[in-house]
Write a protein that holds these residues in place. Sequence first.
Motif, short mmCIF file in Angstrom:
data_model
loop_
_atom_site.label_atom_id
_atom_site.label_comp_id
_atom_site.label_asym_id
_atom_site.label_seq_id
_atom_site.Cartn_x
_atom_site.Cartn_y
_atom_site.Cartn_z
N GLN A 51 51.75 47.86 55.45
CA GLN A 51 50.36 47.86 55.91
C GLN A 51 50.29 47.73 57.44
O GLN A 51 49.48 48.40 58.09
CB GLN A 51 49.57 46.72 55.25
CG GLN A 51 49.33 46.93 53.77
CD GLN A 51 48.79 45.68 53.09
OE1 GLN A 51 49.27 44.57 53.32
NE2 GLN A 51 47.77 45.86 52.26
N ASN A 54 51.14 51.01 58.92
CA ASN A 54 50.02 51.93 58.75
C ASN A 54 48.95 51.69 59.83
O ASN A 54 48.43 52.64 60.41
CB ASN A 54 49.43 51.77 57.34
CG ASN A 54 48.36 52.79 57.06
OD1 ASN A 54 48.50 53.96 57.41
ND2 ASN A 54 47.29 52.35 56.42
N GLU A 57 50.28 52.97 63.11
CA GLU A 57 50.29 54.44 63.12
C GLU A 57 48.90 54.99 63.42
O GLU A 57 48.76 55.92 64.23
CB GLU A 57 50.76 55.00 61.77
CG GLU A 57 52.24 55.09 61.61
CD GLU A 57 52.93 55.92 62.68
OE1 GLU A 57 52.49 57.06 62.97
OE2 GLU A 57 53.90 55.42 63.27
N LYS A 58 47.88 54.43 62.80
CA LYS A 58 46.51 54.91 63.02
C LYS A 58 46.08 54.64 64.46
O LYS A 58 45.51 55.52 65.12
CB LYS A 58 45.54 54.25 62.05
CG LYS A 58 45.67 54.76 60.63
CD LYS A 58 44.70 54.08 59.70
CE LYS A 58 44.87 54.63 58.29
NZ LYS A 58 43.99 53.95 57.32
#
Length: 159
Positions: A51, A54, A57-58
């Motif tokens: 998580q 993630n 990355e965003k």
Amino acid sequence: MNIKLVVVGKLKEKYFKAGIAEYSKRLSRFCNFRIIEVPDEKAPENLSQAQMDNVMEKEGSRILSKISDREYVYALAILGKERASEEFAKEIDQLTTYGHSDITFVIGGSLGLSDKVLKRADTQISFGRFTLPHQLMRLVLTEQIYRAFMINEGSPYHK
């Protein structure tokens, strides 16, 4: 010369805004200085590693969308190279001398920077091993950029 900060999240505190505004005004005689904020990804406490990756990355994709190929990029990272103010000033001077008129500094979100952002960076810079709020880091970085120009000018500001 263009200097840009790409940062994750909004600056809310008036006292940080005031300090950054003062140094931005001072920098205007040396360069076109601007700050671009990209939205932070909402992240609850106790995230798994997947998580966290993630979220980074965003945020990293948002950061990279604000950087062009021609920009020289400094990523602020705790494991980056520490520099004295004089060394940093010399580096900025040499970058401009050798054709880098677009310099970008990246400050990530609370989880840090994605691998893609770190790989895009031309160099990583650290202001020490202290953990500082990202809002405060914006002010410290803006002052150090101003200090670099003052050092290069031979101003007594640095003393």
